[in-house]
Design a protein around this motif. Structure first.
Motif, mmCIF file in Angstrom:
data_model
loop_
_atom_site.group_PDB
_atom_site.id
_atom_site.type_symbol
_atom_site.label_atom_id
_atom_site.label_comp_id
_atom_site.label_asym_id
_atom_site.label_seq_id
_atom_site.Cartn_x
_atom_site.Cartn_y
_atom_site.Cartn_z
ATOM 1 N N GLY A 1 -10.056 5.058 0.186
ATOM 2 C CA GLY A 1 -9.118 4.123 0.814
ATOM 3 C C GLY A 1 -7.683 4.614 0.757
ATOM 4 N N GLN A 2 -7.304 5.195 -0.370
ATOM 5 C CA GLN A 2 -5.943 5.725 -0.490
ATOM 6 C C GLN A 2 -5.736 6.937 0.415
ATOM 7 N N ILE B 1 -5.116 5.643 3.799
ATOM 8 C CA ILE B 1 -3.741 5.155 3.929
ATOM 9 C C ILE B 1 -2.773 6.329 4.080
ATOM 10 N N ILE B 2 -3.019 7.413 3.355
ATOM 11 C CA ILE B 2 -2.193 8.616 3.511
ATOM 12 C C ILE B 2 -2.220 9.077 4.964
ATOM 13 N N GLN C 1 0.840 -1.198 0.000
ATOM 14 C CA GLN C 1 0.000 0.000 0.000
ATOM 15 C C GLN C 1 0.877 1.250 0.000
ATOM 16 N N PRO C 2 0.344 2.376 -0.466
ATOM 17 C CA PRO C 2 1.157 3.591 -0.593
ATOM 18 C C PRO C 2 1.358 4.345 0.730
ATOM 19 N N VAL D 1 -3.705 14.045 -4.084
ATOM 20 C CA VAL D 1 -5.070 13.516 -4.133
ATOM 21 C C VAL D 1 -5.870 14.187 -5.245
ATOM 22 N N THR E 1 0.166 17.047 -0.181
ATOM 23 C CA THR E 1 -0.777 15.933 -0.028
ATOM 24 C C THR E 1 -2.062 16.217 -0.789
ATOM 25 N N LEU F 1 -3.444 9.576 -5.911
ATOM 26 C CA LEU F 1 -3.963 8.710 -4.840
ATOM 27 C C LEU F 1 -5.306 9.309 -4.456
ATOM 28 N N SER F 2 -6.354 8.931 -5.166
ATOM 29 C CA SER F 2 -7.592 9.706 -5.073
ATOM 30 C C SER F 2 -8.840 8.912 -4.708
ATOM 31 N N THR F 3 -8.660 7.766 -4.079
ATOM 32 C CA THR F 3 -9.830 7.048 -3.576
ATOM 33 C C THR F 3 -9.921 7.256 -2.069
ATOM 34 N N PHE G 1 4.704 8.522 0.274
ATOM 35 C CA PHE G 1 4.277 9.379 -0.824
ATOM 36 C C PHE G 1 5.033 10.692 -0.672
#
Length: 172
Positions: free
Chosen positions: A135-136, A139-140, A28-29, A126, A122, A131-133, A32
């Motif tokens: 869930g992502q 995670i961020i 997973q990310p 996004v 950040t 990273l634009s869901t 970043f």
């Protein structure tokens, strides 16, 4: 400022190793681009109080949410993974999304008194579809929490081991 060079550099790397291991192990990310500047700031200003540490988390949360809202409203389905053509609608949507996210993040950080400039990166990560869901974005935020928690743990252990009369972490 010269005295900070080695200690700060190494400590920023130590902070990032934990996130790198987590990213590698999970796929997973958790690392970043905007976490690099956050790790540097934490390493350079090691004596931040808990309010300062909370500001790092809240500001990235504000940036993630603002970016997600802007992306969802204006640029859903488009991303910078492929360069949009000049004067394209997709390019305009990304520009609008990025602009809205910067305005909203800036406002949100000031309104919550949690100004931490890397959160503006950040929000762009996004809002530009990188990273634009939801869930992502979660995670961020989790990555930022891990970074700050590990930093607080290291500082706490250091202060317990050295006592209050010793200077900051090794300053090379």
């Amino acid at each position: 400022m010269r005295r900070h060079r080695i200690g700060t550099s190494l400590y920023a790397g130590v902070l990032f190793v934990v996130l790198g291991a987590l990213a590698w192990a999970s796929g997973q990310p958790f690392i970043f681009p905007s976490l690099g500047p956050s790790a540097f700031i934490l390493a350079f200003q090691r004596d931040s109080d808990r309010t300062g540490l909370a500001s790092v988390v809240v500001s990235h949360l504000v940036g993630g949410v603002a970016g997600l809202i802007a992306y969802s409203l204006l640029a859903g389905g488009v991303s910078l993974f492929a360069d949009p053509a000049a004067f394209s609608t997709a390019g305009l949507r990304l520009v609008a999304s990025a602009t809205l996210s910067i305005v909203a993040t800036s406002w949100g950080m000031i309104a919550t008194d949690t100004v931490h400039a890397p959160a503006c990166a950040t929000t762009l990560i996004v809002s530009l579809g990188l990273l634009s869901t939801p869930g992502q974005v979660a995670i961020i935020v989790a990555g930022v929490v891990v970074l700050v928690a590990f930093h607080a743990l290291v500082l706490s252990a250091y202060h317990r081991a050295t006592g209050p009369s010793r200077p900051g972490l090794v300053d090379g």
